[in-house]
Design a protein around this motif. Structure first.
Motif, PDB file in Angstrom:
ATOM      1  N   ALA A 198      -0.485  -4.724  -0.708  1.00  0.00           N
ATOM      2  CA  ALA A 198       0.637  -3.914  -0.204  1.00  0.00           C
ATOM      3  C   ALA A 198       0.705  -4.050   1.309  1.00  0.00           C
ATOM      4  O   ALA A 198       0.373  -3.142   2.065  1.00  0.00           O
ATOM      5  CB  ALA A 198       0.452  -2.455  -0.608  1.00  0.00           C
ATOM      6  N   GLY A 199       1.123  -5.231   1.759  1.00  0.00           N
ATOM      7  CA  GLY A 199       1.202  -5.534   3.172  1.00  0.00           C
ATOM      8  C   GLY A 199      -0.108  -6.074   3.704  1.00  0.00           C
ATOM      9  O   GLY A 199      -1.164  -5.984   3.057  1.00  0.00           O
ATOM     10  N   HIS A 228       9.056  -3.578   1.912  1.00  0.00           N
ATOM     11  CA  HIS A 228       8.566  -3.863   0.555  1.00  0.00           C
ATOM     12  C   HIS A 228       7.046  -3.992   0.502  1.00  0.00           C
ATOM     13  O   HIS A 228       6.481  -3.984  -0.596  1.00  0.00           O
ATOM     14  CB  HIS A 228       9.218  -5.148   0.032  1.00  0.00           C
ATOM     15  CG  HIS A 228      10.666  -4.997  -0.286  1.00  0.00           C
ATOM     16  ND1 HIS A 228      11.122  -4.430  -1.446  1.00  0.00           N
ATOM     17  CD2 HIS A 228      11.776  -5.314   0.437  1.00  0.00           C
ATOM     18  CE1 HIS A 228      12.444  -4.418  -1.455  1.00  0.00           C
ATOM     19  NE2 HIS A 228      12.869  -4.939  -0.320  1.00  0.00           N
ATOM     20  N   ARG A 229       6.401  -4.145   1.657  1.00  0.00           N
ATOM     21  CA  ARG A 229       4.945  -4.172   1.755  1.00  0.00           C
ATOM     22  C   ARG A 229       4.310  -5.218   0.854  1.00  0.00           C
ATOM     23  O   ARG A 229       3.800  -4.923  -0.227  1.00  0.00           O
ATOM     24  CB  ARG A 229       4.330  -2.783   1.423  1.00  0.00           C
ATOM     25  CG  ARG A 229       4.972  -1.601   2.119  1.00  0.00           C
ATOM     26  CD  ARG A 229       5.070  -1.755   3.642  1.00  0.00           C
ATOM     27  NE  ARG A 229       3.771  -1.998   4.238  1.00  0.00           N
ATOM     28  CZ  ARG A 229       3.526  -3.018   5.075  1.00  0.00           C
ATOM     29  NH1 ARG A 229       4.485  -3.880   5.399  1.00  0.00           N
ATOM     30  NH2 ARG A 229       2.336  -3.191   5.577  1.00  0.00           N
ATOM     31  N   PRO A 259       0.429  -4.298  -6.006  1.00  0.00           N
ATOM     32  CA  PRO A 259       1.443  -4.489  -4.968  1.00  0.00           C
ATOM     33  C   PRO A 259       2.834  -4.184  -5.517  1.00  0.00           C
ATOM     34  O   PRO A 259       3.061  -4.192  -6.732  1.00  0.00           O
ATOM     35  CB  PRO A 259       1.310  -5.967  -4.589  1.00  0.00           C
ATOM     36  CG  PRO A 259       0.086  -6.470  -5.273  1.00  0.00           C
ATOM     37  CD  PRO A 259      -0.185  -5.563  -6.420  1.00  0.00           C
ATOM     38  N   ASN A 260       3.768  -3.954  -4.619  1.00  0.00           N
ATOM     39  CA  ASN A 260       5.160  -3.685  -4.969  1.00  0.00           C
ATOM     40  C   ASN A 260       5.736  -4.849  -5.779  1.00  0.00           C
ATOM     41  O   ASN A 260       5.730  -5.999  -5.333  1.00  0.00           O
ATOM     42  CB  ASN A 260       5.948  -3.487  -3.664  1.00  0.00           C
ATOM     43  CG  ASN A 260       7.402  -3.194  -3.891  1.00  0.00           C
ATOM     44  OD1 ASN A 260       8.137  -4.014  -4.410  1.00  0.00           O
ATOM     45  ND2 ASN A 260       7.820  -2.019  -3.476  1.00  0.00           N
ATOM     46  N   THR A 262      -3.599   1.552  -4.279  1.00  0.00           N
ATOM     47  CA  THR A 262      -2.180   1.330  -4.620  1.00  0.00           C
ATOM     48  C   THR A 262      -1.971   0.909  -6.073  1.00  0.00           C
ATOM     49  O   THR A 262      -0.827   0.794  -6.508  1.00  0.00           O
ATOM     50  CB  THR A 262      -1.558   0.262  -3.708  1.00  0.00           C
ATOM     51  OG1 THR A 262      -2.371  -0.921  -3.720  1.00  0.00           O
ATOM     52  CG2 THR A 262      -1.408   0.762  -2.287  1.00  0.00           C
ATOM     53  N   ASN A 310      -1.734  -4.981   6.326  1.00  0.00           N
ATOM     54  CA  ASN A 310      -2.667  -3.919   6.704  1.00  0.00           C
ATOM     55  C   ASN A 310      -3.589  -3.562   5.544  1.00  0.00           C
ATOM     56  O   ASN A 310      -4.786  -3.363   5.722  1.00  0.00           O
ATOM     57  CB  ASN A 310      -1.905  -2.679   7.180  1.00  0.00           C
ATOM     58  CG  ASN A 310      -1.684  -2.673   8.680  1.00  0.00           C
ATOM     59  OD1 ASN A 310      -1.825  -3.700   9.342  1.00  0.00           O
ATOM     60  ND2 ASN A 310      -1.323  -1.532   9.226  1.00  0.00           N
ATOM     61  N   GLU A 311      -3.038  -3.477   4.332  1.00  0.00           N
ATOM     62  CA  GLU A 311      -3.913  -3.214   3.190  1.00  0.00           C
ATOM     63  C   GLU A 311      -4.851  -4.384   2.969  1.00  0.00           C
ATOM     64  O   GLU A 311      -6.019  -4.185   2.592  1.00  0.00           O
ATOM     65  CB  GLU A 311      -3.122  -2.947   1.915  1.00  0.00           C
ATOM     66  CG  GLU A 311      -4.064  -2.538   0.786  1.00  0.00           C
ATOM     67  CD  GLU A 311      -3.418  -2.387  -0.585  1.00  0.00           C
ATOM     68  OE1 GLU A 311      -3.663  -1.347  -1.219  1.00  0.00           O
ATOM     69  OE2 GLU A 311      -2.689  -3.300  -1.005  1.00  0.00           O
ATOM     70  N   SER A 368       1.083 -12.203   5.820  1.00  0.00           N
ATOM     71  CA  SER A 368       2.103 -11.200   5.524  1.00  0.00           C
ATOM     72  C   SER A 368       3.434 -11.874   5.250  1.00  0.00           C
ATOM     73  O   SER A 368       3.791 -12.855   5.918  1.00  0.00           O
ATOM     74  CB  SER A 368       2.252 -10.241   6.711  1.00  0.00           C
ATOM     75  OG  SER A 368       3.379  -9.405   6.533  1.00  0.00           O
ATOM     76  N   THR A 389       9.546  -6.044   5.443  1.00  0.00           N
ATOM     77  CA  THR A 389       8.626  -5.018   5.948  1.00  0.00           C
ATOM     78  C   THR A 389       8.556  -3.802   5.024  1.00  0.00           C
ATOM     79  O   THR A 389       7.474  -3.291   4.743  1.00  0.00           O
ATOM     80  CB  THR A 389       9.040  -4.577   7.358  1.00  0.00           C
ATOM     81  OG1 THR A 389      10.428  -4.235   7.356  1.00  0.00           O
ATOM     82  CG2 THR A 389       8.812  -5.688   8.366  1.00  0.00           C
ATOM     83  N   SER A 415       6.123  -9.980   5.510  1.00  0.00           N
ATOM     84  CA  SER A 415       7.045  -9.059   6.178  1.00  0.00           C
ATOM     85  C   SER A 415       7.890  -9.742   7.237  1.00  0.00           C
ATOM     86  O   SER A 415       9.076  -9.445   7.387  1.00  0.00           O
ATOM     87  CB  SER A 415       6.253  -7.915   6.826  1.00  0.00           C
ATOM     88  OG  SER A 415       5.621  -7.127   5.862  1.00  0.00           O
TER      89      SER A 415
END
Length: 393
Positions: A103-104, A247-248, A273-274, A270, A106-107, A237, A245, A239
């Motif tokens: 999920a992005g 949608h992560r 992921p999305n 999470t 950062n995750e 990423s 961005t 993004s």
């Protein structure tokens, strides 16, 4: 009975810098003839191209699975596409089961760090650092060991070697860098990878901005090592390249054993992921290479405008420029935290002070600013230079 006290590690972690800066402009009515130039956050301001949005809409309407939980480590098709693209871009061999979708980015970083380090461990991070990396290390009780970069914003492998200890678990690199914009030379990346291998330390290499690198060819050869999984953990990423961005969607490329541990983190935080974001990322990878090339060309023109513009500004100094960012030294008499707020008042410009990217005891941060030039086109960059030139030191 009162609630338990706050988690001390979380309470000591500084507030999110972008959110803090946003509060500086809250309630200010900027005039139409001098609107705010926001160069604070590293995020595309436009939506994805229409064709990609139609793919997302189609999936939302007609793909029932897009609304359900998916595999913890991501859609198999996207994992396979990332593996093939990574192998083609860097050389070497990468398989789909060496890829996890997150999920992005950062995750991706947090999940990887959860497999590597805990309270009392150390992680070496070049300064200026990406503040979210520092925040996660603080929250989890991991000591961040600052590796000051040189005048060119590039870390020195010999300096990194001197910081290695029995508690070191990882060295973190971002190239092109956030916040400095520096593009790390292949020989530096290789030297740092060899250092990590010699010490049994992980090299975490975040290449979120690789699609906008000003150089041609592969940026390093680490994946050509047959045993790259022993040392390298790669982050990416979607993004920036596809403007996803919200949608992560991010990715980890690492050993199968590492990803088995990552799966525990994702399932807890999470679950998956999305789904719509993954569908968009997969379609983008397969269909938008020419569009991304056009985005890169536009950002390189903005980079050139930044370099030229700061070269003409009195008292300012460009320290690094690339990817999404310019990192500059300002001429003001006050520190960067106060000067950044004054730029809002006097120039209607919002950027981030270097103190947000540096240890509190490093005086360089008070002389520096980060400018996310990716958010403004070339004419607005020219206007930015005009406004900065008009501000008294």
């Amino acid at each position: 009975m009162p609630l338990s006290p706050l988690n001390p590690a979380l309470a000591r972690t500084f507030a999110p810098p972008v959110m803090e800066a946003a509060r500086w402009v809250k309630g200010i009515d900027f005039p139409a003839d001098k609107p705010l130039i926001n160069v604070a956050q590293a995020a595309p301001v436009d939506p994805p191209p229409e064709a990609l949005r139609r793919v997302v809409a189609e999936a939302a309407l007609n793909n029932p699975d897009a609304h359900l939980y998916g595999p913890d480590l991501g859609l198999p098709e996207l994992r396979a596409e990332v593996a093939a693209t990574t192998a083609a871009h860097y050389g070497g061999t990468v398989s789909a089961d060496q890829v996890a979708i997150t999920a992005g980015c950062n995750e991706a970083f947090c999940a990887v760090m959860a497999t590597l380090a805990g309270p009392g461990d150390e992680v070496i991070v070049p300064t200026p650092w990406y503040f979210n990396h520092k925040m996660w290390l603080d929250m989890t009780g991991v000591s961040t060991v600052a590796l000051p970069t040189g005048p060119d914003m590039i870390p020195d492998p010999e300096h990194a070697a001197a910081l290695m200890s029995e508690r070191t678990r990882a060295l973190v690199l971002i190239s092109p860098n956030n916040p400095s914009g520096a593009e790390y030379p292949a020989e530096i990346v290789r030297a740092l990878a060899d250092l990590c291998r010699a010490h049994g330390v992980a090299l975490i290499l975040d290449e979120t901005y690789r699609d906008f690198d000003s150089r041609t060819g592969r940026p390093h050869d680490l994946f050509t090592d047959p045993d790259w999984t022993d040392t390298l953990i790669h982050l990416y990423s979607f993004s920036k390249a596809y403007r996803l961005t919200g949608h992560r969607v991010g990715a980890i490329v690492a050993s199968r054993e590492r990803l088995s541990e990552v799966e525990k983190f994702i399932d807890t935080v999470t679950i998956c992921p999305n789904q719509l974001g993954q569908i968009a990322a997969l379609w983008g990878m397969r269909n938008l290479s020419q569009w991304v090339a056009g985005e890169r060309a536009e950002l390189l023109s903005r980079r050139a405008a930044m370099i030229e513009g700061f070269g003409a500004l009195d008292g300012w100094k460009m320290l690094g420029c690339g990817g999404y960012f310019a990192y500059v030294e300002h001429p003001a008499t006050e520190g960067s935290a106060d000067f950044a707020r004054r730029l809002v008042r006097e120039a209607n410009v919002l950027c981030l002070p270097g103190t947000m990217f540096m240890p509190a005891d490093d005086p360089r941060g008070s002389r520096q600013l980060r400018i996310a030039y990716a958010n403004v086109d070339v004419p607005r960059i020219a206007e930015l230079m005009t406004r900065l030139a008009a501000v008294r030191p």
